[in-house]
Design an enzyme around this catalytic site. Structure first.
Site, PDB file in Angstrom:
ATOM      1  N   LYS A 252      31.967  29.869  39.693  1.00 33.18           N
ATOM      2  CA  LYS A 252      32.294  28.966  40.778  1.00 33.18           C
ATOM      3  C   LYS A 252      30.925  28.591  41.687  1.00 33.18           C
ATOM      4  O   LYS A 252      30.512  27.658  41.133  1.00 33.18           O
ATOM      5  CB  LYS A 252      32.927  29.838  41.891  1.00 33.18           C
ATOM      6  CG  LYS A 252      34.604  30.014  41.269  1.00 33.18           C
ATOM      7  CD  LYS A 252      35.586  30.351  42.453  1.00 33.18           C
ATOM      8  CE  LYS A 252      36.759  30.202  41.811  1.00 33.18           C
ATOM      9  NZ  LYS A 252      37.726  31.523  41.450  1.00 33.18           N
TER      10      LYS A 252
ATOM     11  N   ASP B 278      34.469  41.219  38.019  1.00 39.07           N
ATOM     12  CA  ASP B 278      34.986  39.756  38.233  1.00 39.07           C
ATOM     13  C   ASP B 278      34.387  39.512  39.548  1.00 39.07           C
ATOM     14  O   ASP B 278      34.917  39.658  40.601  1.00 39.07           O
ATOM     15  CB  ASP B 278      36.323  39.553  37.884  1.00 39.07           C
ATOM     16  CG  ASP B 278      36.643  37.917  37.976  1.00 39.07           C
ATOM     17  OD1 ASP B 278      35.429  37.324  38.499  1.00 39.07           O
ATOM     18  OD2 ASP B 278      37.645  37.651  37.329  1.00 39.07           O
TER      19      ASP B 278
ATOM     20  N   PHE C  13      43.559  38.612  39.817  1.00 33.26           N
ATOM     21  CA  PHE C  13      43.457  37.295  39.541  1.00 33.26           C
ATOM     22  C   PHE C  13      42.282  36.964  38.797  1.00 33.26           C
ATOM     23  O   PHE C  13      40.807  37.093  39.141  1.00 33.26           O
ATOM     24  CB  PHE C  13      43.303  36.158  40.604  1.00 33.26           C
ATOM     25  CG  PHE C  13      43.505  34.744  40.178  1.00 33.26           C
ATOM     26  CD1 PHE C  13      44.490  34.021  39.900  1.00 33.26           C
ATOM     27  CD2 PHE C  13      42.125  34.163  40.143  1.00 33.26           C
ATOM     28  CE1 PHE C  13      44.587  32.928  39.207  1.00 33.26           C
ATOM     29  CE2 PHE C  13      42.223  32.858  39.627  1.00 33.26           C
ATOM     30  CZ  PHE C  13      43.260  32.294  39.202  1.00 33.26           C
TER      31      PHE C  13
HETATM   32  C1  LIG Z   1      38.628  31.371  40.409  1.00 32.92           C
HETATM   33  C2  LIG Z   1      38.492  32.742  39.440  1.00 32.92           C
HETATM   34  C3  LIG Z   1      38.660  32.925  38.248  1.00 32.92           C
HETATM   35  C4  LIG Z   1      38.881  31.744  37.324  1.00 32.92           C
HETATM   36  O1  LIG Z   1      37.682  30.911  37.320  1.00 32.92           O
HETATM   37  P1  LIG Z   1      38.214  29.356  37.085  1.00 32.92           P
HETATM   38  O2  LIG Z   1      36.884  28.644  36.871  1.00 32.92           O
HETATM   39  O3  LIG Z   1      39.276  28.599  37.906  1.00 32.92           O
HETATM   40  O4  LIG Z   1      38.523  29.271  35.451  1.00 32.92           O
HETATM   41  C5  LIG Z   1      38.425  34.272  37.746  1.00 32.92           C
HETATM   42  N1  LIG Z   1      38.471  35.475  38.397  1.00 32.92           N
HETATM   43  C6  LIG Z   1      38.188  35.167  39.583  1.00 32.92           C
HETATM   44  C7  LIG Z   1      38.213  36.547  40.738  1.00 32.92           C
HETATM   45  C8  LIG Z   1      38.474  33.840  40.479  1.00 32.92           C
HETATM   46  O5  LIG Z   1      38.424  33.932  41.962  1.00 32.92           O
END
Ligand SMILES: *Cc1c(COP(=O)(O)O)cnc(C)c1O
Length: 399
Positions: A254, A225, A140
């Site tokens: 985040k 990520d 994700f």
């Molecule tokens: C939430 C998330 C994203 C995307 O972030 P947004 O601010 O919602 O665009 C990307 N990678 C990971 C691992 C995430 O948990």
């Protein structure tokens, strides 16, 4: 307005791209939130880890208010006095050389995709248009078109094509698969150190070290990520520290603002972000002084208030408490720090109804991938709070 009316209004005018639990929140403090009826809940989702520092952290709010009164945005057409300090703080903290500020996580992912492609054309002499990026099954990384194009979740893609080419997907946690997938056109491998949305999937010990080595040997950029796993969630500042590994590029977002403002960042070595020239990339809001001031304070609070160590200790306590629950419904309990997944057996009929029962008892959490309940409270949680949560979880899973 009461809960029913608010939900009806939302359903009347809002796009239906979410299926939230039917609780309407209006106030938050630390690990607690209150709905419009005045009922109090423990937040065990933390806005998908955007609010690791706890809701409405007073120091972050104070900083935000004072910066808001001075200057909010300049655009990058001009410089502002907060951006350089934001760079310096993040580089010092994470041993990075260069930072590129964005707003959402998905934008940080898009940014690194552009950067590693250009890096590949310039520094690996890959023929134009051939660059390949390796990702993992069940990844994700966000919801933009390019990103959903390499998702293995059918619903994320269904009806939205055509997609951006140049991605190859391999099984997560399998270093040999990475070795096999690398070609002369591979520029990068992008991976979550722990897969969050996939249902809190923790790779075998040694995986991060192995992929680090493979990427170095093959001149492939390793991108972590850490938008969800970063900033204390797993009991370390970055999850890569669990194996003492350094990526070439790390993405954070985040909790970078403590949930107060959308802020994300690409943290990189000099080579990768070094390929960008003026005009190559940008964002009107990226790097604005309000975002930078809030992010600096949010990171400071995380460290000064020992939230990272607390996540490690409370995470272990929470997990061991969960493991003591004798429930015929539980298949597995896993996670690191305060990123915890409880996988239910298929016979349980999906995690959603248990999340609804927990909501009734005053605990908010959300199912991921049908059978997993994720527990990821703000990192300020205490033993007493966890005992309170365990009582309710036990009552729902082992009645
Ligand atoms: C939430 C998330 C994203 C995307 O972030 P947004 O601010 O919602 O665009 C990307 N990678 C990971 C691992 C995430 O948990």
């Amino acid at each position: 307005m009461d809960t029913k009316k608010i939900i009806a209004l939302e359903n009347q005018f809002g796009a239906k791209n979410y299926k939230p639990l039917d609780v309407v929140l209006e106030k938050g403090s630390g690990i607690w939130v209150w709905d419009v009826e005045g009922k109090k809940y423990m937040d065990c989702l933390s806005a998908y880890s955007a609010v690791n520092q706890g809701h409405c952290h007073p120091k972050i709010l104070k900083k935000m208010a004072s910066q808001m009164e001075k200057l909010t945005i300049t655009s990058r057409a001009f410089r502002n006095n907060q951006l350089s300090l934001f760079y310096q703080d993040l580089c010092k903290l994470t041993h990075s050389h260069m930072v590129l500020p964005m707003n959402s996580g998905a934008e940080a992912v898009e940014t690194v995709i552009k950067a590693v492609r250009k890096w590949g054309y310039q520094l690996k002499n890959i023929p134009d248009g051939k660059a390949q990026i390796i990702v993992c099954d069940n990844n994700f990384h966000g919801r933009t078109l390019t990103i959903v194009g390499f998702s293995s979740e059918e619903q994320y893609k269904d009806g939205f094509g055509p997609f951006t080419p140049g991605f190859v997907s391999i099984p997560f946690g399998d270093a040999k698969a990475l070795e096999k997938a690398i070609t002369p056109y591979t520029v990068a491998f992008m991976v979550e150190p722990i897969q969050g949305e996939a249902g809190v999937i923790v790779p075998k010990e040694g995986y991060l070290k192995k992929i680090r080595k493979i990427c170095s040997q093959n001149k492939v950029v390793l991108i972590f990520d850490e938008i969800q796993t970063g900033l204390g969630r797993t009991g370390k500042l970055l999850a890569e520290e669990h194996e003492d590994v350094e990526s070439d590029v790390t993405l954070i977002g985040k909790a970078l603002s403590g949930g107060c403002y959308p802020v994300s960042a690409v943290l990189s070595n000099e080579e990768v972000l070094g390929v960008f020239l003026p005009g190559d990339h940008g964002s009107t809001f990226g790097g604005n002084p309000l975002a930078c001031a809030v992010a600096r304070e949010a990171v400071k609070v995380l460290i000064e208030e020992n939230m990272i160590e607390n996540a490690a200790q409370m995470g272990a306590y929470f997990q061991s408490g969960l493991k003591k629950i004798r429930s015929p419904l539980i298949k597995e309990i896993r996670g690191k720090g305060l990123m915890i997944g409880v996988e239910l057996k298929k016979e349980a009929g999906g995690a959603r109804s248990y999340c609804e029962q927990l909501m009734e008892k005053g605990l908010l959490c959300k199912e991921t991938h049908i059978h997993v309940i994720r527990f990821a409270p703000p990192l300020v949680i205490t033993k007493k709070d966890i005992d309170w949560a365990l009582e309710r979880i036990s009552a729902v899973l082992a009645p």
